[in-house]
Design a protein around this motif. Structure first.
Motif, short mmCIF file in Angstrom:
data_model
loop_
_atom_site.label_atom_id
_atom_site.label_comp_id
_atom_site.label_asym_id
_atom_site.label_seq_id
_atom_site.Cartn_x
_atom_site.Cartn_y
_atom_site.Cartn_z
N ILE A 1 0.99 -1.12 -0.10
CA ILE A 1 -0.09 -0.03 0.05
C ILE A 1 0.78 1.13 -0.03
O ILE A 1 0.73 2.08 0.81
N GLY A 2 1.89 1.03 -0.92
CA GLY A 2 2.82 2.36 -1.05
C GLY A 2 1.90 3.51 -1.59
O GLY A 2 0.98 3.69 -2.23
N TRP A 3 2.77 4.61 -1.80
CA TRP A 3 2.32 5.88 -2.20
C TRP A 3 1.92 5.66 -3.83
O TRP A 3 0.99 6.27 -4.15
N ASP A 4 2.91 4.92 -4.51
CA ASP A 4 2.73 4.87 -5.90
C ASP A 4 1.26 3.98 -6.18
O ASP A 4 0.58 4.29 -7.05
N ASN A 5 1.34 3.17 -5.54
CA ASN A 5 0.01 2.16 -5.88
C ASN A 5 -1.37 2.85 -5.41
O ASN A 5 -2.39 2.77 -5.79
N PHE A 6 -0.99 3.64 -4.20
CA PHE A 6 -2.46 4.27 -3.70
C PHE A 6 -2.73 5.52 -4.48
O PHE A 6 -3.96 6.00 -4.75
N ALA A 7 -1.54 6.12 -5.08
CA ALA A 7 -1.85 7.34 -6.18
C ALA A 7 -2.52 7.02 -7.36
O ALA A 7 -3.23 7.62 -8.00
N ALA B 1 -4.92 12.79 -6.38
CA ALA B 1 -3.42 12.78 -6.14
C ALA B 1 -2.86 14.08 -6.91
O ALA B 1 -1.73 14.47 -6.44
N ALA B 2 -3.28 14.36 -8.14
CA ALA B 2 -2.95 15.40 -8.88
C ALA B 2 -3.26 16.84 -8.07
O ALA B 2 -2.42 17.86 -8.36
N ARG B 3 -4.31 16.96 -7.66
CA ARG B 3 -4.89 18.17 -6.91
C ARG B 3 -4.85 18.08 -5.66
O ARG B 3 -4.60 19.47 -5.00
N ALA B 4 -4.65 17.31 -4.96
CA ALA B 4 -4.18 17.23 -3.29
C ALA B 4 -3.73 16.19 -3.05
O ALA B 4 -4.04 15.13 -2.10
N PRO B 5 -2.46 16.31 -3.29
CA PRO B 5 -1.36 15.32 -2.95
C PRO B 5 -1.16 15.22 -1.42
O PRO B 5 -0.85 14.06 -0.67
N GLY B 6 -1.12 16.27 -0.75
CA GLY B 6 -0.86 16.21 0.71
C GLY B 6 -1.98 15.40 1.46
O GLY B 6 -1.73 14.80 2.38
N VAL B 7 -3.26 15.87 1.12
CA VAL B 7 -4.35 15.05 1.94
C VAL B 7 -4.29 13.56 1.39
O VAL B 7 -4.71 12.81 2.45
N LEU B 8 -3.93 13.17 0.12
CA LEU B 8 -4.09 11.87 0.00
C LEU B 8 -2.75 11.09 0.78
O LEU B 8 -3.05 9.83 1.08
N ARG B 9 -1.87 11.95 0.89
CA ARG B 9 -0.61 11.13 1.55
C ARG B 9 -0.85 10.93 3.23
O ARG B 9 -0.84 9.88 3.73
N ALA B 10 -1.68 11.85 3.36
CA ALA B 10 -2.31 11.65 4.91
C ALA B 10 -3.23 10.51 5.32
O ALA B 10 -3.07 10.05 6.17
#
Length: 266
Positions: free
Chosen positions: A62-68, A75-84
């Motif tokens: 469940i890494g960032w690449d797979n999740f994004a 991921a393109a518009r709100a990457p910070g929220v998606l990373r959290a």
């Protein structure tokens, strides 16, 4: 006499008066023993390490690449929220899995049983070493041969090492000494065999269906070829009729004009 009787009564020990028995309350049940965590031995530690490594490997998927890749717009518009969200999901899932693992280990008493197994193995090795020191017969050398097990050349040395095979010699390997991949393959063999039989049945069904479709396509192609041949013959007949009419068209046109002229004059 009265004084002597009083002195004698004073010197005699006083007997205890019987007391009335009172009903006693029933004793309360003993409290359950408090759970004390046991110190894991070698096998328990390896088992815990295996659980941790498996969980880490699973959560690593469940890494960032797979999740994004699952949420490209976010991921393109709100990457910070998606990373959290991804970080919280991984942490929450890891916490729940560890809690579940701990409950299973505690409910099944895995650590104590693994420690007991380790002590049994250690005791067996100790007894084996003591038996070897006392004077047990020397162990038979384990070696592989090209000759069959029942060959007279190698039978005295290898006959007692045979576990289940009677065609080739095999070294004696206890079940608990087998590697993990062989144990896993042995457990999965029945399930894989069943799945293979089902897949073979499906493959045969698909092949039969494909063969029937191929026959139908061949028949349709043959029918199309016959229809094309008929069309070519019709076109040839039309061309021949047109060629024969070319010779009489001019005469027919001339006669038609003459008839029209006569009708106009009359």
């Amino acid at each position: 006499m009265t004084t002597e009787a009083a002195a004698a009564a004073a010197t005699q020990p006083s007997q205890p008066q019987p007391q009335q028995s009172q009903p006693q309350a029933p004793a309360s049940p003993p409290l359950p023993a408090r759970h004390t965590p046991q110190t894991p031995g070698l096998r328990a530690s390896r088992f815990q390490d295996l659980l941790d490594s498996s969980l880490s490997h699973t959560l690593g998927k469940i890494g960032w690449d797979n999740f994004a890749s699952c949420y490209p717009t976010v991921a393109a518009r709100a990457p910070g929220v998606l990373r959290a969200v991804q970080r919280q999901m991984v942490e929450r899932l890891g916490t729940l899995c560890k809690k579940e693992f701990d409950s299973v280990l505690q409910g099944r008493n895995v650590v104590a049983k693994l420690n007991e197994l380790e002590s049994l193995v250690s005791e067996a090795e100790h007894r084996r070493d003591e038996a070897g020191v006392v004077g047990a017969e020397a162990p038979i050398p384990i070696r592989r041969t090209r000759d069959p097990v029942r060959s007279p050349l190698d039978k005295p040395d290898t006959a007692r090492l045979v576990v289940g095979s009677v065609t080739t010699s095999e070294s004696l390997v206890l079940p608990h000494m087998l590697p993990a991949d062989q144990i896993l393959a042995a457990h999965l063999a029945p399930h894989l065999a069943q799945q293979q039989s089902q897949l073979n049945a499906k493959l045969q069904t698909v092949q039969a269906h494909n063969a029937k479709l191929f026959d139908d396509i061949q028949k349709q192609r043959a029918e199309m070829q016959s229809l094309m041949g008929l069309l070519h013959k019709v076109f040839e007949d039309i061309d021949g009729a047109n060629g024969q009419m070319d010779d009489v068209v001019d005469d027919l046109a001339e006669e038609t004009r003459m008839v029209e002229a006569e009708m106009v004059t009359t």
